[in-house]
Design an enzyme around this catalytic site. Structure first.
Site, short mmCIF file in Angstrom:
data_model
loop_
_atom_site.label_atom_id
_atom_site.label_comp_id
_atom_site.label_asym_id
_atom_site.label_seq_id
_atom_site.Cartn_x
_atom_site.Cartn_y
_atom_site.Cartn_z
N ARG A 52 -9.02 2.47 -14.70
CA ARG A 52 -9.18 3.34 -13.70
C ARG A 52 -9.12 4.74 -14.07
O ARG A 52 -10.15 5.52 -13.66
CB ARG A 52 -8.31 3.08 -12.51
CG ARG A 52 -8.41 1.75 -11.64
CD ARG A 52 -7.59 1.22 -10.80
NE ARG A 52 -8.00 0.19 -10.02
CZ ARG A 52 -7.24 -0.44 -9.14
NH1 ARG A 52 -5.89 -0.06 -8.79
NH2 ARG A 52 -7.63 -1.31 -8.47
N GLY A 55 0.75 -1.29 0.07
CA GLY A 55 -0.09 0.10 0.07
C GLY A 55 0.72 1.44 0.01
O GLY A 55 0.44 2.36 0.37
N TYR A 109 -1.30 -2.52 -12.36
CA TYR A 109 -2.58 -2.44 -12.11
C TYR A 109 -3.11 -1.49 -13.80
O TYR A 109 -4.23 -1.54 -13.53
CB TYR A 109 -3.35 -1.51 -11.09
CG TYR A 109 -2.89 -2.21 -9.60
CD1 TYR A 109 -3.54 -3.06 -9.31
CD2 TYR A 109 -1.87 -1.49 -8.83
CE1 TYR A 109 -3.34 -3.87 -7.78
CE2 TYR A 109 -1.63 -2.24 -7.54
CZ TYR A 109 -2.53 -3.43 -7.30
OH TYR A 109 -1.97 -3.69 -6.17
N GLU A 128 3.82 -6.89 1.63
CA GLU A 128 3.08 -7.26 0.33
C GLU A 128 3.06 -5.96 -0.52
O GLU A 128 1.92 -5.57 -0.93
CB GLU A 128 1.84 -7.72 0.70
CG GLU A 128 1.86 -8.66 1.74
CD GLU A 128 0.40 -8.94 2.42
OE1 GLU A 128 -0.60 -8.02 2.26
OE2 GLU A 128 0.11 -10.19 2.90
N CYS A 155 -15.62 2.28 -27.57
CA CYS A 155 -16.95 2.96 -27.99
C CYS A 155 -17.64 3.48 -26.55
O CYS A 155 -18.68 2.78 -26.26
CB CYS A 155 -17.65 1.98 -28.81
SG CYS A 155 -16.81 1.87 -30.46
N GLY A 163 2.94 -3.83 -4.02
CA GLY A 163 2.57 -4.08 -5.36
C GLY A 163 2.98 -2.82 -6.07
O GLY A 163 4.01 -2.83 -6.76
N ARG A 164 2.02 -2.02 -6.19
CA ARG A 164 2.07 -0.81 -6.98
C ARG A 164 3.25 -0.11 -6.95
O ARG A 164 4.12 0.34 -7.81
CB ARG A 164 1.08 0.21 -6.80
CG ARG A 164 1.07 1.55 -7.15
CD ARG A 164 -0.12 2.60 -6.96
NE ARG A 164 -1.61 1.88 -7.48
CZ ARG A 164 -2.34 1.38 -6.77
NH1 ARG A 164 -1.96 1.48 -5.33
NH2 ARG A 164 -3.39 0.88 -7.03
C1 LIG Z 1 -3.71 -5.21 -3.36
C2 LIG Z 1 -2.96 -5.79 -1.88
C3 LIG Z 1 -1.80 -5.40 -1.53
C4 LIG Z 1 -0.86 -4.73 -2.64
O1 LIG Z 1 -1.27 -3.24 -2.57
P1 LIG Z 1 -0.38 -2.15 -3.25
O2 LIG Z 1 -1.21 -0.93 -3.03
O3 LIG Z 1 -0.35 -2.34 -4.74
O4 LIG Z 1 0.96 -2.16 -2.69
C5 LIG Z 1 -0.94 -5.91 -0.61
N1 LIG Z 1 -1.78 -7.01 0.15
C6 LIG Z 1 -3.16 -7.15 0.07
C7 LIG Z 1 -3.93 -8.07 0.94
C8 LIG Z 1 -3.63 -6.41 -1.04
O5 LIG Z 1 -5.11 -6.58 -1.16
#
Ligand SMILES: *Cc1c(COP(=O)(O)O)cnc(C)c1O
Length: 451
Positions: free
Chosen positions: A332, A255, A397, A293, A368, A295-296
């Site tokens: 998005r 996050g 994403y 965890e 469209c 991601g982004r």
């Molecule tokens: C989506 C998610 C992440 C990754 O979130 P980012 O904002 O991409 O870092 C980590 N843990 C859980 C449980 C998630 O649902």
């Protein structure tokens, strides 16, 4: 200090755009593809190193740490493989994501399963494989009660509870996981919840972890850190009640927000670690193993969509560039443009940065529906047919989470590296979806099924 060399990344990007045109991956005219996506391999490695380095610098040597990449941010096997090679694991939330992690060779011991709606079969598989999982709610915990004893003791999958600290929303409602009524996890501040959670852990010796994922795009660092502080306090309470270290690992989720406004990669992982140290100094005393965890923040800055301008026109005296990048790669942005603004980088047909006096233009996609716009009244050098637009910061994403509207094909994804001599080398990461695949995925072989 920035985690990454932002100028270097921008220079690599411009070299890659020109090379992508020269090597025929995308083009302004003729038979070249109208749309492709690029990933900067060196940038991804730099982000992975910044993440692992930031935590390693703050923790006593030997503290167990797993950085599990959130697969949903970039579900591409070669990307998972690259991150695994850099020492990361995977956080998965569906059988598909688990299969991708396994296809990438990520070991069970470096995989974490977090979905809010795990079936009995998924729970059983995770326990049998030895994949760490975090239970989301009391009913899931009851299912685990019935399953845990039956898994082979040799696998010993670590099991945790996902906690919702109810610390409040960020700027984007749809991405705020820690609201009072969020669908995720055990709500910590509901009446009686704390006592219930402590008791649930005392009753189950196999519960050894607590999990939180309260950050996301639009959530300030202090709010994320506040959630982690709540998690740590709960673990301390459980361990005090148990009289020993029953909870031995804290999974603090991902996050970290990303800056979409410039090439600067802020906030950095080092800044995040500093915010955590400020809010929860004891998190770094080595008494808990850590799982993250992200991601982004690991992938976003390293992705670029490259699309041809097919036509230009004016409507209501507004210039509009009709391109091949729209809702299918930037879903998005098309549906929630205020929350997900993207930059547009103009290039000419040869892939050189386009210069010229700025003119307010709409950058439209090929789909469209009227909202299929990547930018409205954006000041850019006037685009012409055959030019290219680059959409940076799309490595997480965006094109990795294709949206099949209008049966628009998934574009190819190419990883690139730049040699010291400035030569750009591309590696195919995902082939473009073929029209025949679209037909077959749409029941093409079942033509007469409804007759
Ligand atoms: C989506 C998610 C992440 C990754 O979130 P980012 O904002 O991409 O870092 C980590 N843990 C859980 C449980 C998630 O649902």
């Amino acid at each position: 200090m920035a985690d990454m060399d932002t100028e270097g990344a921008a220079a690599r990007r411009d070299l890659a755009v020109r090379a992508a045109v020269e090597q025929g991956l995308v083009g302004g005219a003729g038979t070249a593809e109208p749309l492709t996506c690029l990933l900067d391999t060196a940038g991804i490695r730099a982000s992975a190193a910044a993440l692992t380095g930031a935590f390693a610098a703050a923790l006593p040597p030997g503290t167990p740490v797993l950085h599990a990449f959130a697969v949903k941010a970039a579900p591409l096997v070669p990307v998972l493989r690259l991150l695994s090679d850099a020492g990361l694991g995977c956080e998965v939330a569906s059988p598909g994501e688990l299969a991708l992690a396994r296809a990438a060779g990520v070991p069970a011991g470096r995989t974490v399963l977090d979905s809010p709606a795990k079936t009995v079969a998924e729970l059983r598989e995770a326990l049998e494989l030895g994949i760490a999982l975090n239970a989301d709610n009391p009913q899931e915990l009851a299912r685990l009660d019935a399953l845990v004893g039956r898994a082979p003791a040799s696998t010993a999958a670590p099991v945790g509870l996902r906690i919702n600290p109810q610390t409040g929303a960020g700027a984007i409602d749809a991405l705020s996981t820690a609201t009072t009524t969020s669908k995720f996890g055990f709500a910590l501040r509901d009446p009686g919840a704390r006592e219930w959670l402590v008791r649930a852990c005392l009753d189950r010796p196999w519960l050894t972890r607590l999990h939180i994922h309260s950050g996301s795009q639009g959530v300030p660092l202090v709010l994320i850190a506040e959630g982690v502080r709540e998690l740590h306090a709960l673990a301390e309470e459980i361990n005090a009640a148990a009289g020993r270290r029953r909870i031995d690992t804290l999974d603090i989720g991902g996050g970290l927000p990303v800056n979409f406004a410039s090439d600067e990669a802020t906030p950095t992982f080092a800044q995040y670690v500093a915010a955590l140290r400020e809010a929860v100094p004891a998190l770094f005393d080595g008494s808990y193993g850590l799982v993250t965890e992200f991601g982004r923040s690991l992938l976003a800055k390293h992705g670029l969509v490259l699309a041809r301008v097919e036509y230009t026109k004016t409507s209501g005296s507004r210039p509009i560039a009709l391109t091949h990048a729209g809702v299918q790669v930037a879903t998005r942005t098309a549906y929630a443009p205020a929350a997900w603004p993207v930059r547009i980088l103009p290039y000419d047909a040869k892939g050189a940065p386009r210069t010229g006096d700025p003119v307010a233009q709409d950058i439209a996609g090929p789909a469209c529906f009227a909202g299929d716009l990547l930018a409205v009244a954006r000041e850019l050098p006037r685009l012409a047919p055959g030019d290219l637009i680059g959409v940076p910061d799309t490595g997480a994403y965006f094109f990795t989470a294709h949206y099949g509207y209008n049966s628009l094909p998934r574009p190819a994804v190419h990883g690139f590296t730049v040699t010291d001599a400035g030569e750009v080398r591309f590696r195919l990461v995902r082939p473009a979806q073929d029209v025949s695949e679209i037909v077959s995925e749409a029941g093409g072989d079942l033509r007469d099924a409804l007759l």
